[in-house]
Write an enzyme that holds these catalytic residues in place. Structure first.
Site, PDB file in Angstrom:
ATOM      1  N   ALA A   9      39.548  32.295  59.267  1.00 56.06           N
ATOM      2  CA  ALA A   9      38.750  32.049  58.060  1.00 56.06           C
ATOM      3  C   ALA A   9      39.099  30.708  57.437  1.00 56.06           C
ATOM      4  O   ALA A   9      39.137  30.557  56.215  1.00 56.06           O
ATOM      5  CB  ALA A   9      38.984  33.175  57.056  1.00 56.06           C
ATOM      6  N   ALA A  10      39.357  29.706  58.293  1.00 57.66           N
ATOM      7  CA  ALA A  10      39.853  28.422  57.793  1.00 57.66           C
ATOM      8  C   ALA A  10      38.772  27.371  57.634  1.00 57.66           C
ATOM      9  O   ALA A  10      39.022  26.307  57.066  1.00 57.66           O
ATOM     10  CB  ALA A  10      40.947  27.891  58.722  1.00 57.66           C
ATOM     11  N   ARG A  15      28.140  22.649  55.778  1.00 58.37           N
ATOM     12  CA  ARG A  15      26.684  22.820  55.670  1.00 58.37           C
ATOM     13  C   ARG A  15      26.288  23.785  54.556  1.00 58.37           C
ATOM     14  O   ARG A  15      25.118  23.831  54.160  1.00 58.37           O
ATOM     15  CB  ARG A  15      26.124  23.287  57.009  1.00 58.37           C
ATOM     16  CG  ARG A  15      26.178  22.223  58.102  1.00 58.37           C
ATOM     17  CD  ARG A  15      25.894  22.825  59.469  1.00 58.37           C
ATOM     18  NE  ARG A  15      24.606  23.488  59.526  1.00 58.37           N
ATOM     19  CZ  ARG A  15      24.256  24.320  60.504  1.00 58.37           C
ATOM     20  NH1 ARG A  15      25.100  24.598  61.492  1.00 58.37           N
ATOM     21  NH2 ARG A  15      23.058  24.865  60.507  1.00 58.37           N
ATOM     22  N   GLY A  80      41.411  23.293  66.001  1.00 59.57           N
ATOM     23  CA  GLY A  80      40.777  24.132  67.004  1.00 59.57           C
ATOM     24  C   GLY A  80      41.169  25.590  66.858  1.00 59.57           C
ATOM     25  O   GLY A  80      42.105  25.947  66.141  1.00 59.57           O
ATOM     26  N   TYR A 348      23.111  53.204  25.330  1.00 58.25           N
ATOM     27  CA  TYR A 348      24.288  52.707  26.042  1.00 58.25           C
ATOM     28  C   TYR A 348      25.398  53.740  25.906  1.00 58.25           C
ATOM     29  O   TYR A 348      25.804  54.105  24.793  1.00 58.25           O
ATOM     30  CB  TYR A 348      24.766  51.372  25.466  1.00 58.25           C
ATOM     31  CG  TYR A 348      26.117  50.971  25.999  1.00 58.25           C
ATOM     32  CD1 TYR A 348      26.255  50.565  27.326  1.00 58.25           C
ATOM     33  CD2 TYR A 348      27.263  51.057  25.207  1.00 58.25           C
ATOM     34  CE1 TYR A 348      27.498  50.241  27.835  1.00 58.25           C
ATOM     35  CE2 TYR A 348      28.507  50.725  25.717  1.00 58.25           C
ATOM     36  CZ  TYR A 348      28.623  50.322  27.027  1.00 58.25           C
ATOM     37  OH  TYR A 348      29.851  50.002  27.544  1.00 58.25           O
ATOM     38  N   SER A 405      19.511  61.754  13.055  1.00 61.25           N
ATOM     39  CA  SER A 405      19.031  60.450  13.513  1.00 61.25           C
ATOM     40  C   SER A 405      19.471  59.349  12.552  1.00 61.25           C
ATOM     41  O   SER A 405      19.446  59.525  11.326  1.00 61.25           O
ATOM     42  CB  SER A 405      17.510  60.463  13.603  1.00 61.25           C
ATOM     43  OG  SER A 405      17.076  61.377  14.568  1.00 61.25           O
TER      44      SER A 405
END
Length: 450
Positions: A9-10, A15, A80, A348, A405
């Site tokens: 993962a280096a 791009r 590499g 909520y 309410s």
């Protein structure tokens, strides 16, 4: 067979044109690196090593938050793939078993494919994953001699005849860990790119009289992500396969192309998913539930027979028992909603426990945050919370209790009690007309002045 994973993962991912390391770009709600790690996890590895380079600290943080037992090592120079694998040597010191090399930007390899490689290694010294490419393009080629893999040739170094081969190299390799590092020590960089290729270990192994073979998979499993366009295509491919899997498993999607799933989404049979629903990571929906249109779910659990939405949001920690109803424009976070309870509109509910058969009226808010700490609200079974009630946590509403309410509830309410907490209504005759006349005169004066 004992197994260790080495996940490369280096890469910088130039791009991608991004400050985020390539392997952390998400597919189906999670970094592509996590997809690669999860595929390997099915082999129950004893050790896992991630080789990071560009953005090493970001990669380390993401990796350890996924699994704190993973070892992250740094490749300070990108010389590499063989050089990258060599960075895992110290982390695997003393390990004697299969080392499997995966890639953080190749997220779709199936666990079954890796199990096939594991099985093939019992009869071979080196196993490589290959695929028949529709367009071989610039992939490395697998040069076979019957069932034996003779060598891998990179496109840049391939002859014209070798370039006609359609069996291509995915880069995924399985080998005994000790043998792997021994072979890597013999790899040189005498090639067109002047890099140390992991693929060279096949020729080196064959030169020593060792055996090598290739296991093949579908080409889509080996897709590597190098650009935003490829990332978008990979997301589309994932969603297409995931939707098809749900349909095959007995889930109804009324508009499949508008439903988006995460890597770990679990949905039971006979569930109905309406259009434009998004599933983030960590969602389980049991059989026979209904998720109505334009809802968003993440980190939550919906039990059998429950109905969610439309336009509902379930956030992490939302737990819905059987036959719960969560309606339009309702948000629930870190809350347990017991069987048969209803939260039908414009509410909520956060950091709360809602009892069985309780009814939460429209516009109810659990006021759970004081600016520093989160506080809990408890609503008992069969309680009735009147519309537009503010429940100022910490607070407990007893079983069978009711709130009027528009109430602001700051103290606990006893079972079966009615709680009213609102200012008395005051009426001043004629005051509305006087107030409007005053405001209109003020506005007219301001307009004349301008």
């Amino acid at each position: 067979m004992k197994t260790a994973l080495i996940v490369l993962a280096a890469g910088k991912g130039t791009r991608m044109n991004s400050d985020l390391p390539k392997v952390l770009h998400p597919i189906a709600g999670e970094p592509m690196l996590v997809h690669a790690l999860e595929a390997g996890t099915m082999l129950a590895p004893q050790r896992t090593v991630v080789v990071a380079g560009h953005g090493v600290e970001q990669v380390r943080t993401a990796t350890l938050s996924h699994d704190a037992t993973i070892k992250v090592v740094e490749q300070t120079e990108q010389l590499g793939t063989a050089h990258a694998v060599a960075q895992a040597r110290e982390a695997l010191a003393g390990f004697d078993g299969m080392a499997l090399v995966l890639y953080g930007d190749t997220p779709f390899i199936r666990p079954q494919t890796l199990e096939d490689m594991q099985a093939a290694l019992k009869q071979n010294d080196v196993v490589v994953l290959g695929f028949e490419a529709a367009d071989p393009a610039r992939y490395g080629r697998l040069v076979m001699d019957g069932q034996q893999l003779d060598r891998i040739v990179e496109f840049k170094d391939a002859s014209e005849d070798e370039r006609t081969i359609t069996l291509c190299n995915s880069g995924v390799v399985a080998c005994n860990a000790n043998l792997l590092f021994d072979l890597i020590d013999a790899v040189d960089n005498k090639n067109a790119s002047e890099e140390y290729y992991l693929t060279d270990i096949v020729g080196l192994a064959r030169g020593r009289g060792l055996s090598a073979t290739a296991v093949t998979c579908d080409e889509w499993e080996t897709v590597g992500i190098n650009s935003r366009a490829e990332l978008a295509r990979a997301e589309g491919d994932f969603q297409t396969r995931a939707r098809a899997g749900l349909l095959e498993d007995g889930v109804t999607l009324t508009a499949p192309d508008t439903v988006f799933l995460a890597r770990d989404t679990v949905i039971g049979r006979d569930t109905l998913i309406e259009p434009n629903v998004v599933f983030g990571p960590g969602v389980t929906v049991e059989s026979g539930a209904t998720i109505r249109a334009f809802s968003h779910l993440e980190g939550c659990h919906v039990s059998r027979g429950s109905v969610v939405g439309p336009y509902a949001r379930l956030r992490p920690g939302a737990e819905l028992a059987e036959h719960v109803k969560v309606g339009n424009f309702v948000e629930i976070k870190n809350a347990q909603i017991a069987e048969g309870a209803k939260v039908n509109h414009l509410s909520y509910i956060g950091d709360a426990t809602i009892g069985a058969q309780a009814n939460i009226g429209a516009g109810t808010i659990t006021c759970n945050y004081d600016g520093v700490m989160k506080h809990h609200t408890h609503v008992g079974a069969r309680a009735f919370i009147g519309s537009n009630t503010m429940l100022v946590a910490p607070v407990s509403i007893g079983s069978g209790a009711m709130t009027g309410s528009g109430s602001v509830i700051t103290s606990d309410v006893e079972p079966d009690a009615l709680a009213l907490a609102r200012a008395p209504q005051v009426e001043k005759p004629g005051m509305a007309r006087k107030l409007f006349d005053m405001l209109k005169a003020k506005k007219a004066k301001q307009q004349r002045g301008s």
